[in-house]
Design an enzyme around this catalytic site. Structure first.
Site, mmCIF file in Angstrom:
data_model
loop_
_atom_site.group_PDB
_atom_site.id
_atom_site.type_symbol
_atom_site.label_atom_id
_atom_site.label_comp_id
_atom_site.label_asym_id
_atom_site.label_seq_id
_atom_site.Cartn_x
_atom_site.Cartn_y
_atom_site.Cartn_z
ATOM 1 C CD GLU A 1 -3.078 1.632 0.523
ATOM 2 O OE1 GLU A 1 -2.306 1.645 -0.572
ATOM 3 O OE2 GLU A 1 -4.324 1.506 0.110
ATOM 4 C CG ASP A 2 -1.154 4.922 -1.817
ATOM 5 O OD1 ASP A 2 -1.993 3.757 -0.241
ATOM 6 O OD2 ASP A 2 -1.185 5.260 -2.012
ATOM 7 C CG ASP B 1 -4.318 9.452 6.818
ATOM 8 O OD1 ASP B 1 -4.210 9.944 7.711
ATOM 9 O OD2 ASP B 1 -5.714 10.093 6.572
ATOM 10 C CE LYS C 1 -0.976 12.403 5.361
ATOM 11 N NZ LYS C 1 -2.181 12.408 4.611
ATOM 12 C CG PHE D 1 -3.723 15.602 0.870
ATOM 13 C CD1 PHE D 1 -3.989 14.485 0.843
ATOM 14 C CD2 PHE D 1 -3.104 15.373 -0.972
ATOM 15 C CE1 PHE D 1 -4.720 13.476 0.664
ATOM 16 C CE2 PHE D 1 -3.850 14.586 -1.765
ATOM 17 C CZ PHE D 1 -4.381 13.253 -0.627
ATOM 18 C CG ASP E 1 -4.677 10.436 -6.606
ATOM 19 O OD1 ASP E 1 -4.766 10.432 -5.491
ATOM 20 O OD2 ASP E 1 -6.015 11.205 -7.392
ATOM 21 N NE ARG F 1 -4.086 8.117 -9.162
ATOM 22 C CZ ARG F 1 -4.184 7.550 -8.721
ATOM 23 N NH1 ARG F 1 -3.411 7.138 -7.223
ATOM 24 N NH2 ARG F 1 -5.150 7.625 -8.135
HETATM 25 P P1 IMP Z 1 -6.514 6.420 5.889
HETATM 26 O O1 IMP Z 1 -7.679 4.277 4.902
HETATM 27 O O2 IMP Z 1 -7.225 6.694 6.428
HETATM 28 O O3 IMP Z 1 -5.579 5.043 5.766
HETATM 29 O O4 IMP Z 1 -6.533 5.930 4.595
HETATM 30 C C1 IMP Z 1 -5.556 5.498 3.194
HETATM 31 C C2 IMP Z 1 -6.298 5.763 1.601
HETATM 32 O O5 IMP Z 1 -6.748 7.647 1.738
HETATM 33 C C3 IMP Z 1 -4.519 5.891 0.953
HETATM 34 O O6 IMP Z 1 -5.047 4.743 0.330
HETATM 35 C C4 IMP Z 1 -4.501 7.111 0.400
HETATM 36 O O7 IMP Z 1 -5.403 6.796 -1.055
HETATM 37 C C5 IMP Z 1 -5.844 7.796 1.240
HETATM 38 N N1 IMP Z 1 -4.319 8.694 1.467
HETATM 39 C C6 IMP Z 1 -4.454 9.325 2.317
HETATM 40 N N2 IMP Z 1 -3.531 10.548 2.635
HETATM 41 C C7 IMP Z 1 -3.276 10.691 1.791
HETATM 42 C C8 IMP Z 1 -2.379 11.617 0.966
HETATM 43 O O8 IMP Z 1 -1.687 12.692 1.785
HETATM 44 N N3 IMP Z 1 -1.534 11.464 0.053
HETATM 45 C C9 IMP Z 1 -2.630 10.919 -1.073
HETATM 46 N N4 IMP Z 1 -3.748 9.855 -0.567
HETATM 47 C C10 IMP Z 1 -4.032 9.634 0.591
#
Ligand code: IMP
Length: 178
Positions: free
Chosen positions: A99-100, A103, A131, A152, A159, A165
């Site tokens: 995964e990238d 958050d 994060k 962000f 993206d 991207r």
């Molecule tokens: P989570 O479910 O809150 O952990 O968010 C994960 C998803 O939110 C990631 O797979 C990203 O697609 C998107 N995301 C969260 N933070 C960022 C960011 O800073 N830049 C781009 N995409 C983000």
């Protein structure tokens, strides 16, 4: 005012070195004879996954899972929907979910429980960016590239509204006057 990539947070050389380091850590733990199955999350993780796989000196195959999370363009709501599932049978396979960014942790938690339901022999998770300060729920990440502040970020697969991207560095999005 519009949001644009404003400054480099992690440059391409630093990313490249970290990806190599992560690959060595993954190789050290994957001593089993069966090939690894890399499951890359679409779309944000594809660039990281492509670089990581080319660094891995292991027999492996690749699969993709696509998710859609609802929310604003810079804040996810945590509601996750799988829009494309893996097609291979995961039963008895050694899986590495790539995964990238993590958050709140909600997307990863959903994906981990979804893939675990397919009965893999093992399931590990590699994320490039974390994060930590925004975490809402505990998730087990086995390999983390960089812990980053609550900003962000775009580039290297990530993206904003579908754009950026292709930037080779990870950049912070900020407001610009035009
Ligand atoms: P989570 O479910 O809150 O952990 O968010 C994960 C998803 O939110 C990631 O797979 C990203 O697609 C998107 N995301 C969260 N933070 C960022 C960011 O800073 N830049 C781009 N995409 C983000």
């Amino acid at each position: 005012m519009s949001l644009r990539p404003e400054r480099v947070l992690i440059d391409r050389a630093t990313i490249q070195a970290k990806v190599a380091e992560m690959a060595r850590a993954i190789e050290a733990r994957h001593r089993h004879p069966e090939p690894l199955l890399v499951v890359s999350v679409l779309r944000g993780a594809v660039i990281f996954a492509a670089d990581l796989m080319r660094e891995l000196n292991l027999a492996l195959s690749v699969e993709f899972v696509a998710v859609e999370s609802y929310g604003s363009s810079t804040r996810s709501s945590g509601a996750v929907n799988i829009t494309r599932d893996v097609t291979e049978d995961l039963d008895g396979r050694h899986v590495l979910l790539v995964e990238d960014i993590v958050d709140t942790g909600l997307t990863l938690r959903y994906l981990i429980s979804h893939l675990k339901g397919k009965n893999p022999a093992s399931l590990e998770v590699a994320v490039l960016l974390d994060k930590v300060a925004r975490r809402q729920i505990e998730v087990k990440v086995d390999y983390t590239g960089f812990v980053i502040p609550d900003a962000f970020v775009v580039g290297y697969g990530l993206d904003y509204a579908g754009l950026y991207r292709n930037l080779p560095d990870v950049m912070v999005l900020g407001e610009s006057a035009s």
